[in-house]
Design a protein around this motif. Structure first.
Motif, PDB file in Angstrom:
ATOM      1  N   LYS A 172       9.636   5.303 -41.922  1.00 36.25           N
ATOM      2  CA  LYS A 172       8.789   6.471 -41.654  1.00 36.25           C
ATOM      3  C   LYS A 172       7.317   6.087 -41.690  1.00 36.25           C
ATOM      4  O   LYS A 172       6.523   6.515 -40.849  1.00 36.25           O
ATOM      5  CB  LYS A 172       9.088   7.570 -42.671  1.00 36.25           C
ATOM      6  N   ARG A 173       6.945   5.266 -42.662  1.00 40.58           N
ATOM      7  CA  ARG A 173       5.549   4.839 -42.782  1.00 40.58           C
ATOM      8  C   ARG A 173       5.116   4.028 -41.566  1.00 40.58           C
ATOM      9  O   ARG A 173       3.987   4.154 -41.086  1.00 40.58           O
ATOM     10  CB  ARG A 173       5.377   4.007 -44.061  1.00 40.58           C
ATOM     11  N   LEU A 174       6.015   3.216 -41.050  1.00 45.63           N
ATOM     12  CA  LEU A 174       5.704   2.386 -39.887  1.00 45.63           C
ATOM     13  C   LEU A 174       5.884   3.134 -38.570  1.00 45.63           C
ATOM     14  O   LEU A 174       5.644   2.572 -37.510  1.00 45.63           O
ATOM     15  CB  LEU A 174       6.585   1.134 -39.884  1.00 45.63           C
ATOM     16  N   GLN A 175       6.329   4.386 -38.639  1.00 47.65           N
ATOM     17  CA  GLN A 175       6.496   5.253 -37.456  1.00 47.65           C
ATOM     18  C   GLN A 175       7.575   4.719 -36.506  1.00 47.65           C
ATOM     19  O   GLN A 175       7.458   4.819 -35.289  1.00 47.65           O
ATOM     20  CB  GLN A 175       5.161   5.402 -36.714  1.00 47.65           C
ATOM     21  N   LEU A 176       8.644   4.178 -37.070  1.00 46.53           N
ATOM     22  CA  LEU A 176       9.700   3.581 -36.266  1.00 46.53           C
ATOM     23  C   LEU A 176      10.666   4.630 -35.741  1.00 46.53           C
ATOM     24  O   LEU A 176      10.968   5.609 -36.424  1.00 46.53           O
ATOM     25  CB  LEU A 176      10.484   2.558 -37.097  1.00 46.53           C
ATOM     26  N   PRO A 229      14.726   5.365 -34.318  1.00 45.59           N
ATOM     27  CA  PRO A 229      15.990   4.913 -34.910  1.00 45.59           C
ATOM     28  C   PRO A 229      16.324   3.456 -34.608  1.00 45.59           C
ATOM     29  O   PRO A 229      16.884   2.760 -35.470  1.00 45.59           O
ATOM     30  CB  PRO A 229      17.019   5.872 -34.305  1.00 45.59           C
ATOM     31  N   TRP A 230      16.011   2.971 -33.389  1.00 42.36           N
ATOM     32  CA  TRP A 230      16.279   1.564 -33.115  1.00 42.36           C
ATOM     33  C   TRP A 230      15.426   0.663 -34.005  1.00 42.36           C
ATOM     34  O   TRP A 230      15.927  -0.295 -34.631  1.00 42.36           O
ATOM     35  CB  TRP A 230      16.019   1.225 -31.645  1.00 42.36           C
ATOM     36  N   GLY A 231      14.126   0.938 -34.085  1.00 38.98           N
ATOM     37  CA  GLY A 231      13.257   0.148 -34.949  1.00 38.98           C
ATOM     38  C   GLY A 231      13.699   0.192 -36.395  1.00 38.98           C
ATOM     39  O   GLY A 231      13.596  -0.806 -37.122  1.00 38.98           O
ATOM     40  N   THR A 232      14.211   1.348 -36.829  1.00 41.91           N
ATOM     41  CA  THR A 232      14.712   1.476 -38.201  1.00 41.91           C
ATOM     42  C   THR A 232      15.914   0.575 -38.423  1.00 41.91           C
ATOM     43  O   THR A 232      16.019  -0.113 -39.457  1.00 41.91           O
ATOM     44  CB  THR A 232      15.088   2.938 -38.492  1.00 41.91           C
ATOM     45  N   ALA A 233      16.845   0.552 -37.468  1.00 38.72           N
ATOM     46  CA  ALA A 233      18.018  -0.312 -37.590  1.00 38.72           C
ATOM     47  C   ALA A 233      17.609  -1.782 -37.635  1.00 38.72           C
ATOM     48  O   ALA A 233      18.168  -2.573 -38.403  1.00 38.72           O
ATOM     49  CB  ALA A 233      18.980  -0.049 -36.436  1.00 38.72           C
ATOM     50  N   VAL A 234      16.626  -2.160 -36.827  1.00 44.94           N
ATOM     51  CA  VAL A 234      16.132  -3.539 -36.837  1.00 44.94           C
ATOM     52  C   VAL A 234      15.495  -3.863 -38.185  1.00 44.94           C
ATOM     53  O   VAL A 234      15.660  -4.966 -38.720  1.00 44.94           O
ATOM     54  CB  VAL A 234      15.132  -3.761 -35.683  1.00 44.94           C
ATOM     55  N   LEU A 235      14.776  -2.903 -38.758  1.00 50.03           N
ATOM     56  CA  LEU A 235      14.186  -3.093 -40.088  1.00 50.03           C
ATOM     57  C   LEU A 235      15.272  -3.378 -41.118  1.00 50.03           C
ATOM     58  O   LEU A 235      15.141  -4.298 -41.950  1.00 50.03           O
ATOM     59  CB  LEU A 235      13.399  -1.843 -40.490  1.00 50.03           C
ATOM     60  N   PHE A 236      16.355  -2.621 -41.088  1.00 50.98           N
ATOM     61  CA  PHE A 236      17.465  -2.852 -42.017  1.00 50.98           C
ATOM     62  C   PHE A 236      18.007  -4.275 -41.852  1.00 50.98           C
ATOM     63  O   PHE A 236      18.309  -4.957 -42.839  1.00 50.98           O
ATOM     64  CB  PHE A 236      18.576  -1.827 -41.773  1.00 50.98           C
ATOM     65  N   HIS A 237      18.157  -4.709 -40.609  1.00 51.14           N
ATOM     66  CA  HIS A 237      18.704  -6.044 -40.361  1.00 51.14           C
ATOM     67  C   HIS A 237      17.758  -7.132 -40.872  1.00 51.14           C
ATOM     68  O   HIS A 237      18.198  -8.142 -41.437  1.00 51.14           O
ATOM     69  CB  HIS A 237      18.973  -6.222 -38.870  1.00 51.14           C
ATOM     70  N   ASN A 264      10.208   6.986 -27.745  1.00 49.26           N
ATOM     71  CA  ASN A 264       9.045   6.609 -28.560  1.00 49.26           C
ATOM     72  C   ASN A 264       9.139   5.153 -29.004  1.00 49.26           C
ATOM     73  O   ASN A 264       8.801   4.815 -30.139  1.00 49.26           O
ATOM     74  CB  ASN A 264       8.908   7.532 -29.775  1.00 49.26           C
ATOM     75  N   GLY A 265       9.596   4.304 -28.090  1.00 48.84           N
ATOM     76  CA  GLY A 265       9.732   2.890 -28.411  1.00 48.84           C
ATOM     77  C   GLY A 265       8.411   2.179 -28.598  1.00 48.84           C
ATOM     78  O   GLY A 265       8.383   1.040 -29.065  1.00 48.84           O
ATOM     79  N   GLN A 266       7.294   2.830 -28.240  1.00 50.13           N
ATOM     80  CA  GLN A 266       5.983   2.217 -28.398  1.00 50.13           C
ATOM     81  C   GLN A 266       5.231   2.780 -29.590  1.00 50.13           C
ATOM     82  O   GLN A 266       4.001   2.820 -29.599  1.00 50.13           O
ATOM     83  CB  GLN A 266       5.186   2.398 -27.109  1.00 50.13           C
ATOM     84  N   GLN A 267       5.986   3.209 -30.592  1.00 47.94           N
ATOM     85  CA  GLN A 267       5.372   3.656 -31.840  1.00 47.94           C
ATOM     86  C   GLN A 267       5.611   2.610 -32.918  1.00 47.94           C
ATOM     87  O   GLN A 267       6.736   2.224 -33.188  1.00 47.94           O
ATOM     88  CB  GLN A 267       5.963   4.994 -32.289  1.00 47.94           C
ATOM     89  N   LEU A 268       4.534   2.132 -33.484  1.00 45.74           N
ATOM     90  CA  LEU A 268       4.583   1.217 -34.625  1.00 45.74           C
ATOM     91  C   LEU A 268       3.199   1.211 -35.234  1.00 45.74           C
ATOM     92  O   LEU A 268       2.202   1.052 -34.517  1.00 45.74           O
ATOM     93  CB  LEU A 268       4.981  -0.201 -34.193  1.00 45.74           C
TER      94      LEU A 268
END
Length: 485
Positions: free
Chosen positions: A181-185, A187-195, A288-292
């Protein structure tokens, strides 16, 4: 790059196909308050919640063989290696048959908070790693790293899940979700973060990585499942169709064999379980793939072009972390790239420099200027030449890489027309080529196509020196598919 087409390797297995379990049977498992886990599972009872107990018992049952479908592919017709150039138009008096562009006011983006490292509670050890330019610190969890040994089968997978579920990991999951949430990810970005976190804790073996990521995503509410042949791999549904990714269909939903580290998957014939964990609900979403959140790894690029004898130079800054995040995404339909456009800070820089150039011009003049910008400020190469495979680019990637091809330019151009000129634009899908088209508020000559009562005039950002209404000669025999975004 993970958006390159994943290869399909059919793996012939000699295993007997086990019977499947219907959802109704799985729901019966969830209704049970207790179950006989056997002596080996007794130590798990203290920490495991009822849903995990039910799911673990279900995993112990024989799994079903599933038919993994070949991936859908993008347009495979070869693109031109050398682009045609339109004949230079003779100097003529400018006749403005379309209204002038209204005064453009570029709203300054709200200042983004500076990225700060996470601060762990006092005297708490952390697992630290870098995520696309950001330092991440997650409270250390000594039970999250589990080995995977022995042959790949559902009993081994169930045992692995049981070892993880026997200890609480709520703190880690909450911190990872708060970080996303802080990084504005999305769901795909969130899954990558978990990995990335799973790799950071030291899970270097492929199967352990996949199974741990699966467990954490399920406990975080993602609709993730695991499948296996010789090795384990993740399956997840998506709100958007994915290309170049093998998949299987369960209860009418496609589950894609996603890779979050850019490695190709050999999925072939595989085994998985019916039903799903009660918490596994959220699909992947690439909007929103360009949010980070901005990092400190800022790059610069200058883009030069000429229009009506005047030279212009555009200076832009962009976040390399966003490019690296974009590289993890599977291939999406072309309209997704035009829809997402550029991230706010880079978009503001580009629009602010282009706005004075179109000020006072008619709609046709303004669109022609944007055409010349995209046609000539970027070097052309096909994806096969630059990446060895088809690879649609987000506009920020078009800024980053030295070269781009037709669909990359069309996505950037169509987004610019909508954002800067407030004119409706679409993409035109020809065999082996993507162009764009624009709706004007006045009479415009040239090639045009109709959709929903609107007339879209061709504007091709790859046809060098072409103005609005001009179609590449080799494409005039085709009727393109009109794609909205």
């Amino acid at each position: 790059m993970s958006r390159f087409s994943f290869g399909l390797l059919i793996c012939g297995l000699s295993m007997h196909t086990p019977p499947s379990f219907a959802d109704s049977e799985y729901n019966e498992w969830l209704k049970q308050n207790t179950m006989d886990m056997g002596a080996a599972q007794q130590e798990f009872q203290e920490y495991m919640d009822a849903e995990d107990k039910a799911f673990l018992g279900f995993l112990k049952q024989k799994w079903k063989a599933v038919e993994v479908k070949k991936p859908e592919v993008l347009d495979t017709k070869p693109k031109p290696v050398i682009l045609p150039s339109a004949p230079k138009p003779k100097p003529e008096p400018v006749v403005a048959d379309t209204p002038k562009i209204e005064p453009i006011v570029i709203e300054a983006p709200k200042p983004a908070p500076k990225p700060l490292p996470q601060v762990a509670p006092a005297k708490t050890r952390t697992t630290d790693f870098t995520f696309f330019g950001h330092h991440i610190a997650i409270s250390q969890d000594q039970h999250i790293k589990q080995p995977f040994n022995g042959a790949m089968n559902n009993d081994q997978i169930a045992d692995f899940y049981g070892r993880l579920a026997s200890h609480p990991h709520d703190t880690v999951i909450k911190e990872l979700m708060a970080t996303a949430k802080r990084l504005q990810l999305n769901p795909w970005g969130t899954a990558v973060l978990f990995h990335h976190y799973v790799k950071a804790v030291g899970a270097t073996q492929h199967n352990a990585q996949q199974l741990t990521t699966w467990y954490l995503l399920v406990k975080a509410g993602f609709d993730a499942r695991i499948a296996y042949n010789q090795n384990a791999f993740l399956l997840m549904p998506s709100k958007q169709g994915l290309f170049g990714v093998t998949y299987f269909t369960f209860n009418g939903t496609r589950y894609y064999a996603v890779s979050m580290d850019g490695k190709q998957l050999s999925t072939g014939r595989a085994y998985t379980y019916s039903g799903k964990h009660a918490q596994a609900q959220t699909p992947l979403d690439f909007n929103n793939g360009q949010q980070l959140l901005a990092s400190n790894n800022i790059q610069q690029r200058e883009l030069a072009f000429k229009y009506q004898g005047q030279s212009h130079t555009i200076k832009l800054h962009y976040d390399l972390g966003l490019v690296e995040l974009a590289n993890t995404t599977p291939q999406l339909a072309i309209n997704q790239y035009a829809h997402d456009g550029l991230p706010a800070s880079t978009a503001n820089e580009l629009l602010s420099q282009l706005a004075p150039l179109v000020k006072g011009k008619s709609e046709t003049e303004a669109v022609n200027l944007l055409l010349r910008f995209v046609q000539t400020a970027f070097s052309y190469k096909t994806d096969e030449q630059q990446f060895r495979q088809e690879n649609y680019l987000y506009p920020i990637e078009t800024l980053h890489y030295p070269d781009s091809d037709c669909e990359d330019r069309a996505a950037l151009f169509a987004w610019l027309v909508k954002r800067l000129l407030k004119l409706d634009a679409v993409l035109l899908d020809y065999p082996g080529h993507i162009a764009a088209a624009v709706v004007f508020n006045g009479k415009v000559n040239g090639d045009a196509w109709k959709l929903n009562g609107k007339t879209y005039t061709v504007a091709d950002p790859t046809y060098i020196n072409a103005t609005i209404g001009m179609t590449m000669p080799t494409l005039k025999v085709y009727k393109p598919k009109v794609i909205t975004f």
